[in-house]
Design an enzyme around this catalytic site. Structure first.
Site, short mmCIF file in Angstrom:
data_model
loop_
_atom_site.label_atom_id
_atom_site.label_comp_id
_atom_site.label_asym_id
_atom_site.label_seq_id
_atom_site.Cartn_x
_atom_site.Cartn_y
_atom_site.Cartn_z
N GLY A 155 0.80 -1.22 0.00
CA GLY A 155 0.00 0.00 0.00
C GLY A 155 0.83 1.26 0.00
O GLY A 155 1.92 1.31 0.55
N GLY A 182 1.06 5.02 1.22
CA GLY A 182 0.53 6.02 2.15
C GLY A 182 0.95 7.40 1.69
O GLY A 182 1.76 7.53 0.78
N LYS A 183 0.37 8.41 2.32
CA LYS A 183 0.74 9.78 1.95
C LYS A 183 2.17 10.08 2.36
O LYS A 183 2.87 10.85 1.71
CB LYS A 183 -0.22 10.78 2.61
CG LYS A 183 -1.52 10.92 1.84
CD LYS A 183 -2.47 11.91 2.49
CE LYS A 183 -3.12 11.39 3.76
NZ LYS A 183 -4.04 10.25 3.55
N PHE A 184 2.63 9.48 3.45
CA PHE A 184 3.97 9.79 3.95
C PHE A 184 4.89 8.58 3.99
O PHE A 184 5.98 8.64 4.53
CB PHE A 184 3.87 10.42 5.34
CG PHE A 184 3.08 11.68 5.34
CD1 PHE A 184 3.66 12.86 4.93
CD2 PHE A 184 1.74 11.68 5.68
CE1 PHE A 184 2.93 14.04 4.90
CE2 PHE A 184 1.00 12.85 5.64
CZ PHE A 184 1.59 14.03 5.25
N GLY A 185 4.44 7.49 3.44
CA GLY A 185 5.30 6.32 3.47
C GLY A 185 4.67 5.15 2.77
O GLY A 185 3.69 5.29 2.04
N VAL A 235 3.54 0.81 2.81
CA VAL A 235 3.11 -0.28 3.68
C VAL A 235 3.58 -1.61 3.08
O VAL A 235 3.41 -1.85 1.89
CB VAL A 235 1.57 -0.28 3.85
CG1 VAL A 235 1.13 -1.36 4.81
CG2 VAL A 235 1.08 1.09 4.35
N LYS A 278 3.80 -0.19 8.43
CA LYS A 278 3.58 1.12 7.81
C LYS A 278 4.80 1.97 8.11
O LYS A 278 5.04 2.36 9.25
CB LYS A 278 2.30 1.76 8.37
CG LYS A 278 1.91 3.08 7.74
CD LYS A 278 0.54 3.53 8.24
CE LYS A 278 0.19 4.92 7.75
NZ LYS A 278 -1.16 5.35 8.22
N ASP A 327 -11.60 10.51 9.25
CA ASP A 327 -11.23 10.25 7.85
C ASP A 327 -11.78 8.89 7.40
O ASP A 327 -11.10 8.11 6.75
CB ASP A 327 -9.71 10.31 7.69
CG ASP A 327 -9.28 10.47 6.23
OD1 ASP A 327 -10.14 10.83 5.38
OD2 ASP A 327 -8.10 10.24 5.93
N LYS A 341 -13.50 6.58 5.09
CA LYS A 341 -13.79 6.49 3.65
C LYS A 341 -13.36 5.09 3.21
O LYS A 341 -12.62 4.41 3.93
CB LYS A 341 -13.03 7.56 2.87
CG LYS A 341 -11.53 7.54 3.08
CD LYS A 341 -10.85 8.61 2.27
CE LYS A 341 -9.38 8.70 2.64
NZ LYS A 341 -8.66 9.70 1.85
N ASN A 398 -9.85 3.72 3.66
CA ASN A 398 -9.35 3.48 5.02
C ASN A 398 -10.13 2.39 5.75
O ASN A 398 -9.96 2.20 6.95
CB ASN A 398 -9.38 4.79 5.82
CG ASN A 398 -8.31 5.76 5.36
OD1 ASN A 398 -7.30 5.35 4.79
ND2 ASN A 398 -8.53 7.04 5.59
N ASP A 414 -6.07 3.55 9.55
CA ASP A 414 -5.56 4.90 9.30
C ASP A 414 -6.12 5.95 10.27
O ASP A 414 -6.97 6.76 9.91
CB ASP A 414 -5.84 5.31 7.84
CG ASP A 414 -5.08 6.56 7.45
OD1 ASP A 414 -4.37 7.12 8.30
OD2 ASP A 414 -5.20 6.97 6.29
N THR A 416 -11.84 13.95 3.70
CA THR A 416 -11.77 13.91 2.25
C THR A 416 -13.07 14.47 1.68
O THR A 416 -14.15 14.17 2.18
CB THR A 416 -11.56 12.45 1.81
OG1 THR A 416 -10.38 11.96 2.45
CG2 THR A 416 -11.40 12.34 0.31
P1 ADP Z 1 -2.18 6.94 4.85
O1 ADP Z 1 -2.29 7.44 6.24
O2 ADP Z 1 -0.99 7.49 4.19
O3 ADP Z 1 -3.45 7.11 4.05
P2 ADP Z 1 -2.92 4.18 5.33
O4 ADP Z 1 -2.73 3.73 6.73
O5 ADP Z 1 -4.32 4.53 4.94
O6 ADP Z 1 -1.91 5.37 4.99
O7 ADP Z 1 -2.36 3.04 4.37
C1 ADP Z 1 -2.31 3.27 2.97
C2 ADP Z 1 -2.86 2.05 2.25
O8 ADP Z 1 -2.03 0.91 2.52
C3 ADP Z 1 -4.25 1.61 2.67
O9 ADP Z 1 -5.26 2.35 2.02
C4 ADP Z 1 -4.23 0.13 2.32
O10 ADP Z 1 -4.44 -0.05 0.94
C5 ADP Z 1 -2.80 -0.27 2.65
N1 ADP Z 1 -2.70 -0.78 4.03
C6 ADP Z 1 -2.41 -0.05 5.12
N2 ADP Z 1 -2.39 -0.82 6.24
C7 ADP Z 1 -2.70 -2.06 5.85
C8 ADP Z 1 -2.85 -3.32 6.55
N3 ADP Z 1 -2.69 -3.40 7.86
N4 ADP Z 1 -3.17 -4.42 5.82
C9 ADP Z 1 -3.33 -4.32 4.48
N5 ADP Z 1 -3.21 -3.19 3.77
C10 ADP Z 1 -2.89 -2.06 4.43
MG MG Z 2 -5.31 6.27 4.34
MG MG Z 3 -3.28 8.64 7.39
#
Ligand code: ADP
Ligand code: MG
Ligand code: MG
Length: 259
Positions: A14, A16-19, A21, A54, A148, A150, A153, A166, A183
């Protein structure tokens, strides 16, 4: 204290906005976590030692001044334990990054499932709404607002169970808040109007999702990405006010009943 070397890093799962996964597996169960938190241990054993990492780079944290958010995300999510809330098992840092050790949600984002299906049957929609409502009621009881909610998340575990993920925008709800966050398509009226808000903002998005699950798209979708907040707010307050007030009433009824 954990470090990157305690994990075998698997596939990238996945953005993320700052990293990023990653899927990961613990090389061995860390002894310091076995001692105090028995429930945590059980949850991790059930996970088969497979977790999601993450990873946020400290350079990005610095650049976007995101420290407080990440600290809040960790502090809040760590204190939550509910079948429909993604578990945060632990976190650690090294020179370059901060790493959250999360429960792995094998079936990924509800967003993708919804887009692939077009829309859900009433039964499926009701199941997700009930799970989400239960999880939100739990968070709100613990004085946490997510802010947040949606489909991106909301994650699904291997059994298809919904997990709220998230907590980057989450806040403590003991006082009214003012930050504009979340959002576009899911913003509640009080945020668009820049008024103070509380946990009712999550209830609003529950209503929006209820509609989206059944129809396939959210009721107040912005046509163009550059639609301004102003015209967007105006447009929907004119066209959708009966529906929006209906959703608000529905959500409040639900939550009053629950608490
Ligand atoms: P951000 O805060 O940058 O939006 P998220 O926590 O929403 O980051 O993670 C970004 C994406 O990574 C998620 O929308 C999902 O697709 C994937 N992801 C994050 N955590 C998990 C997890 N525990 N298991 C499976 N996919 C994950
Ligand atoms: Mg997210
Ligand atoms: Mg986030």
């Amino acid at each position: 204290e954990w470090s990157m070397s305690d994990f075998e890093i698997g596939k990238y799962i996945g953005e993320g906005k700052f990293g990023k996964v990653y899927l990961a597996r613990e090389k061995q169960f860390p002894p310091n976590f076995a001692s105090d938190e028995a429930k945590l241990r059980v949850a991790m054993i059930q996970s088969g030692y497979v977790v999601a990492l993450k990873v946020t780079s400290k350079a990005k944290l610095e650049k976007y001044r995101f420290h407080a958010h990440l600290r809040r995300e960790i502090e809040i999510q760590h204190g939550l334990d509910h079948p429909n809330v993604l578990r945060l098992f632990a976190w650690f840092q090294d020179e370059e990054r901060v790493v959250l050790v999360l429960q792995y949600a094998a079936r990924g984002e509800l967003y993708k499932v919804l887009r692939a299906a077009g829309h859900f049957t009433e039964r499926t929609a009701a199941t997700y709404v009930a799970s989400l409502a239960g999880a939100l009621a739990y968070c709100h009881k613990k004085q946490v607002i997510h802010r947040d909610i949606k489909p991106e998340n909301l994650l699904l575990d291997i059994e298809g169970r919904l997990k709220i993920a998230d907590f980057g925008w989450a806040a403590r709800s003991n006082a009214k808040r003012h930050t504009l966050c979340g959002t576009m398509d899911y913003l509640p009226p009080e945020m668009i109007e820049k008024k103070a808000h509380d946990h009712a903002v999550d209830n609003w998005t529950l209503g929006i999702l209820c509609y989206e699950f059944i129809y396939g798209s959210p009721p107040f979708e912005a046509d163009e990405p550059d639609d301004t907040l102003r015209s967007y707010g105006l447009r929907y307050s004119v066209f959708f006010s009966p529906l929006s007030s209906f959703l608000n009433i529905l959500c409040h009824m639900y939550f009053e009943q629950d608490s």
